[in-house]
Design a protein around this motif. Structure first.
Motif, short mmCIF file in Angstrom:
data_model
loop_
_atom_site.label_atom_id
_atom_site.label_comp_id
_atom_site.label_asym_id
_atom_site.label_seq_id
_atom_site.Cartn_x
_atom_site.Cartn_y
_atom_site.Cartn_z
N GLY A 4 0.83 -1.19 0.00
CA GLY A 4 0.00 0.00 0.00
C GLY A 4 0.86 1.23 0.00
N GLN A 5 0.24 2.37 0.20
CA GLN A 5 0.95 3.63 0.13
C GLN A 5 1.78 3.86 1.39
OE1 GLN A 5 0.22 6.01 -2.94
NE2 GLN A 5 0.31 3.81 -3.26
N SER A 6 3.07 3.86 1.21
CA SER A 6 4.01 4.02 2.33
C SER A 6 5.08 5.03 1.96
CB SER A 6 4.68 2.68 2.67
OG SER A 6 3.74 1.67 2.95
N ILE A 7 5.76 5.54 2.96
CA ILE A 7 6.96 6.33 2.73
C ILE A 7 8.13 5.37 2.67
CG2 ILE A 7 8.52 8.07 3.70
CD1 ILE A 7 6.06 9.30 5.10
N GLY A 8 8.89 5.42 1.59
CA GLY A 8 10.06 4.57 1.46
C GLY A 8 11.28 5.26 2.05
N SER A 223 12.52 18.07 8.64
CA SER A 223 12.36 18.52 7.25
C SER A 223 11.24 17.75 6.55
CB SER A 223 13.68 18.34 6.50
OG SER A 223 13.55 18.71 5.15
N LEU A 224 11.16 16.45 6.81
CA LEU A 224 10.08 15.65 6.20
C LEU A 224 8.73 16.07 6.74
CD1 LEU A 224 9.04 13.34 4.46
CD2 LEU A 224 9.54 11.77 6.36
N ASP A 225 8.65 16.34 8.02
CA ASP A 225 7.41 16.83 8.62
C ASP A 225 6.97 18.13 7.94
OD1 ASP A 225 5.26 17.15 10.40
OD2 ASP A 225 6.49 18.17 11.88
N ALA A 226 7.91 19.04 7.74
CA ALA A 226 7.60 20.31 7.08
C ALA A 226 7.18 20.09 5.63
CB ALA A 226 8.80 21.25 7.15
N TYR A 227 7.85 19.16 4.95
CA TYR A 227 7.53 18.87 3.56
C TYR A 227 6.09 18.36 3.42
CZ TYR A 227 7.55 16.68 -1.05
OH TYR A 227 7.23 16.33 -2.33
N LEU A 228 5.70 17.43 4.28
CA LEU A 228 4.36 16.86 4.19
C LEU A 228 3.27 17.89 4.54
CD1 LEU A 228 5.08 13.34 5.73
CD2 LEU A 228 4.55 13.86 3.34
N LYS A 229 3.59 18.81 5.44
CA LYS A 229 2.64 19.89 5.74
C LYS A 229 2.51 20.85 4.57
CE LYS A 229 3.24 19.72 10.76
NZ LYS A 229 3.91 20.33 11.93
N LYS A 230 3.61 21.05 3.87
CA LYS A 230 3.61 21.95 2.72
C LYS A 230 2.99 21.30 1.49
CE LYS A 230 6.75 24.93 0.07
NZ LYS A 230 8.17 25.35 -0.12
N HIS A 231 3.00 19.97 1.46
CA HIS A 231 2.48 19.22 0.30
C HIS A 231 1.42 18.22 0.76
CE1 HIS A 231 5.57 20.78 -2.46
NE2 HIS A 231 6.39 20.68 -1.44
N PRO A 232 0.24 18.72 1.15
CA PRO A 232 -0.82 17.82 1.62
C PRO A 232 -1.27 16.83 0.56
CG PRO A 232 -1.66 20.05 1.24
CD PRO A 232 -0.18 20.14 1.16
N GLU A 233 -1.06 17.17 -0.72
CA GLU A 233 -1.44 16.25 -1.79
C GLU A 233 -0.61 14.98 -1.75
OE1 GLU A 233 2.03 18.54 -3.41
OE2 GLU A 233 0.27 19.00 -2.17
N MET A 234 0.62 15.07 -1.21
CA MET A 234 1.44 13.87 -1.01
C MET A 234 1.08 13.19 0.29
SD MET A 234 3.76 11.73 -1.95
CE MET A 234 4.60 12.50 -3.35
N ALA A 235 0.86 13.97 1.33
CA ALA A 235 0.56 13.40 2.65
C ALA A 235 -0.68 12.52 2.62
CB ALA A 235 0.41 14.52 3.68
N ILE A 236 -1.70 12.93 1.87
CA ILE A 236 -2.94 12.16 1.86
C ILE A 236 -2.80 10.83 1.14
CG2 ILE A 236 -4.40 14.20 2.05
CD1 ILE A 236 -4.99 13.95 -0.94
N LYS A 237 -1.73 10.65 0.37
CA LYS A 237 -1.49 9.38 -0.31
C LYS A 237 -0.97 8.30 0.63
CE LYS A 237 -0.22 11.41 -4.81
NZ LYS A 237 0.86 11.48 -5.84
N ILE A 238 -0.37 8.72 1.75
CA ILE A 238 0.30 7.77 2.64
C ILE A 238 -0.68 7.20 3.65
CG2 ILE A 238 2.29 7.41 4.15
CD1 ILE A 238 2.99 8.46 1.34
N ALA A 239 -0.75 5.88 3.72
CA ALA A 239 -1.62 5.22 4.69
C ALA A 239 -1.16 5.55 6.11
CB ALA A 239 -1.60 3.71 4.48
#
Length: 276
Positions: A4-8, A223-239
């Motif tokens: 499924g959708q995970s962060i690698g 930095s990853l936390d900030a990235y996911l907050k800045k890019h919610p379109e990516m964050a919502i893909k991750i289970a």
């Protein structure tokens, strides 16, 4: 197997687990897949072409497992492969995927830790010879003087679980002295390899007072936390099931034994078979 959708999270071996540990503590809600390319590690002394191909192999494998976002938790891979993958591969083959590294997040903040504006960077030969850190740091802190020191024996010592033994003292002392002899103004040392935090007790034991030791794990996690907050379109893909899955291209039993030291808890990995 598609989990499924995970962060690698990728590293050439075990070192990236120090980064992964901080990421998982900072963002425990997400699903993760960690991949260690232990069958072909260490990457540090390989050519640019080899490191690029090895890294791309592993990134594409993680993409195939359902990872739209991959973190290269490896300084050598970040130095020698990240830019080419971002500029040449993703736009053509994977326009909806992203690959991030560990060098830029570190470069963005490292200058804040130095009063003398003179820092040392300790890394593998591959990372040091790439000049990635001096070039990236100059973009954010052009006034900063950066001295580099390659430490070719540190990763083998750590990966063979010899890093806490007395025999490692010689090489810790040797590389630190060589770095500090380059400039007496160094007041901050960046450990630019994700393996090196395991040597921190030995480094601190001989490090002169007034010199700050800086690791990357918490910096990359923030930095990853900030990235996911800045890019919610990516964050919502991750289970968000809090799952952590571990894979190695090498021997599973050996990986599990060593990986538990880096990650701080018992690990049970699965086999990833390289198509080479």
């Amino acid at each position: 197997m598609n989990i499924g959708q995970s962060i690698g999270v990728f590293d050439s071996g075990y070192g990236g687990l120090t980064v992964f540990k901080s990421i998982a503590e900072k963002l425990p809600q997400y699903n993760y897949i960690y991949l260690g390319d232990n069958a072909r590690s260490p990457y540090g002394d390989h050519s640019y072409e080899t490191i690029y191909q090895y890294t791309l192999d592993c990134v594409e494998w993680l993409f195939a497992q359902g990872c739209p976002l991959v973190i290269l938790a490896c300084n050598t891979a970040s130095a020698k492969a990240l830019r080419s993958i971002q500029q040449k591969v993703l736009p053509v083959k994977y326009p909806n995927h992203r690959v991030l590294g560990v060098i830029r997040p570190t470069a963005e903040v490292v200058g804040d830790f130095s009063s003398s504006k003179t820092i040392g960077v300790m890394g593998t030969r591959g990372t040091v010879n790439s000049l990635s850190y001096p070039m990236e740091i100059a973009k954010f802190f052009p006034e900063l003087k950066v001295l580099q020191q390659s430490c070719p024996m540190w990763v083998p010592l750590i990966e063979n679980n010899e890093h806490l033994n007395p025999g490692a003292d010689y090489f810790v002392d040797k590389y630190l002295k060589e770095l500090l002899e380059k400039d007496a103004e160094i007041d901050c040392i960046l450990l630019a390899c994700t393996h090196y935090p395991l040597l921190i007790p030995k480094i601190k034991a001989i490090l002169p007072e007034g010199i700050q030791l800086l690791g990357q794990a918490e910096i990359v996690a923030d930095s990853l936390d900030a990235y996911l907050k800045k890019h919610p379109e990516m964050a919502i893909k991750i289970a968000q099931e809090g799952e952590k899955n571990f894979y190695t291209s090498g021997d599973r039993e050996v990986f599990d034994q060593h990986a538990s030291i880096f990650f701080g808890e018992e690990i049970e990995s699965e086999q990833m078979h390289l198509q080479v």
